[in-house]
Write an enzyme that holds these catalytic residues in place. Structure first.
Site, PDB file in Angstrom:
ATOM      1  N   GLU A  30       0.823  -1.217   0.000  1.00  0.00           N
ATOM      2  CA  GLU A  30       0.000   0.000   0.000  1.00  0.00           C
ATOM      3  C   GLU A  30       0.853   1.263   0.000  1.00  0.00           C
ATOM      4  O   GLU A  30       1.252   1.755   1.062  1.00  0.00           O
ATOM      5  CB  GLU A  30      -0.944   0.021   1.215  1.00  0.00           C
ATOM      6  N   LYS A  36      -2.527  -2.032  -3.154  1.00  0.00           N
ATOM      7  CA  LYS A  36      -3.566  -1.167  -2.581  1.00  0.00           C
ATOM      8  C   LYS A  36      -3.141   0.281  -2.783  1.00  0.00           C
ATOM      9  O   LYS A  36      -2.419   0.839  -1.956  1.00  0.00           O
ATOM     10  CB  LYS A  36      -3.748  -1.495  -1.097  1.00  0.00           C
TER      11      LYS A  36
HETATM   12  P1  13P Z   1      -9.226   4.233   4.130  1.00  0.00           P
HETATM   13  O1  13P Z   1     -10.101   3.518   3.128  1.00  0.00           O
HETATM   14  O2  13P Z   1     -10.004   4.867   5.244  1.00  0.00           O
HETATM   15  O3  13P Z   1      -8.239   5.133   3.474  1.00  0.00           O
HETATM   16  O4  13P Z   1      -8.394   3.110   4.890  1.00  0.00           O
HETATM   17  C1  13P Z   1      -7.811   2.104   4.185  1.00  0.00           C
HETATM   18  C2  13P Z   1      -6.581   1.652   4.867  1.00  0.00           C
HETATM   19  O5  13P Z   1      -6.446   0.512   5.212  1.00  0.00           O
HETATM   20  C3  13P Z   1      -5.488   2.610   5.073  1.00  0.00           C
HETATM   21  O6  13P Z   1      -4.316   1.951   5.423  1.00  0.00           O
END
Ligand code: 13P
Length: 344
Positions: free
Chosen positions: A181, A223
């Site tokens: 991510e 992600k």
């Molecule tokens: P949000 O969808 O609130 O951005 O959170 C996703 C997430 O896991 C951030 O690390």
């Protein structure tokens, strides 16, 4: 081992489903609970998450995996059933947030690097034993305000990409699918084209680092943020522009061997997050499955409906099921504002 990683990555990307990010750290869940005037005790956190995880029809239908915080992976429901068991019973795969948050990057004022690599191999082995089958690590890339092009620096992006690849390689070594991510933040006054540029540069560095560190892309999931106008930008791009630029950016940077891309919501409203995902799936052919891994965009409504009162459990579950179903439809490009209104 490779086959198991590929299978889990495929299961996470099951058509019509996405991920519930319920891995708020202690600080973040306190902030969310403060917003509804609920004290952040271990019991309240458990009750709230138990309520989500017992929304079993919606989980079975639309949620392929749930990302947990360390505490939650070890918790049991009020009746003694382990919370991970509730998820497995509903057919959702338990995952675990493994990073230790973003900290100041030395020598780069205003930039952050995510920490948590020390002792990670041992933590991962334990998480596997506790039932987790995938991991998540969030890197944070900010965009400088007022047209400042010094942030992010190549150094900042590189340090974060390196750490993401370290955690991905370690996760796979321990039999866990890494969710990679790199979040380019939507805070700030930059326009959508600057977001495109920074997201493209970030993703290219990330995939170079994953290659150098021998990560099996078929056994990983990305992600990312969507390509959006900064929150404070006067010129806000519409849904079609966001969808087109996000898909174009991803096509430039993400190898087609990655099975699934699951977006974070990052501060978009619930409807924006759903509409953007829907527009991408309705309008574009992509080599990867495009789905969601939302925290706030799945939980804002149920949190409000719950407000810390057990009596509100059914209303909170209905609110969560509704958002899960709307986003499930968006993964097929079959969501519409009319369906949203009809269900409300
Ligand atoms: P949000 O969808 O609130 O951005 O959170 C996703 C997430 O896991 C951030 O690390």
């Amino acid at each position: 081992m490779r086959q198991q990683l590929v299978q889990v990555a495929e299961d996470i990307g099951a058509k019509g489903k996405g991920i519930l990010a319920a891995d708020e750290s202690s600080g973040t869940i306190k902030k969310r609970f403060d917003g509804i005037s609920v004290e952040s005790t271990e019991e309240n956190r458990r009750d709230y998450r138990e309520l989500l995880f017992r929304t079993s029809d919606a989980l079975s239908e639309c949620i392929s995996g749930v990302i947990l915080f360390d505490e939650t992976l070890r918790q049991s429901a009020a009746d003694g059933t382990p919370l991970v068991q509730l998820l497995s019973d509903a057919g959702s795969i338990p995952g675990i947030k493994i990073d230790k948050g973003a900290h100041d990057l030395a020598g780069a004022p205003g930039e952050k690097v995510t920490e948590g690599l020390d002792g990670l191999r041992e933590r991962l082995a334990e998480y596997y034993e506790l039932g987790a089958r995938f991991t998540k690590w969030r890197a944070v890339i900010d965009i400088g305000r007022g047209g400042d092009r010094a942030i992010p620096s190549a150094y900042g992006i590189g340090a974060n990409a390196h750490a993401l690849a370290r955690m991905a390689a370690l996760s796979q070594e321990q039999g866990l699918v890494p969710i990679v991510e790199p979040e380019v933040l939507m805070d700030g006054d930059h326009n959508i084209d600057r977001c495109f540029e920074v997201t493209e540069a970030t993703l290219k560095q990330v995939y170079m680092a994953l290659f150098h560190q021998r990560v099996l892309l078929e056994g990983s999931v990305l992600k990312p943020n969507m390509v959006l106008s900064g929150k404070l930008c006067a010129d806000q791009a519409g849904v079609d522009e966001v969808a087109e630029k996000t898909v174009r950016c991803l096509k430039r940077a993400v190898p087609s061997s990655v099975p699934s891309i699951v977006f974070l919501s990052g501060g978009q409203t619930d409807i924006e997050a759903t509409a953007h995902l829907n527009a991408m799936n309705a309008g574009f052919d992509t080599p990867w499955n495009l789905s969601f891994s939302y925290g706030r965009a799945l939980q804002a409504a149920p949190l409000q409906a719950w407000g810390g009162a057990a009596d509100n459990g059914p209303a909170a579950q209905a609110a969560f099921a509704h958002r899960a179903r709307m986003n499930g439809l968006a993964t097929r490009g079959k969501w519409s504002m009319e369906l949203e209104r009809a269900a409300a």
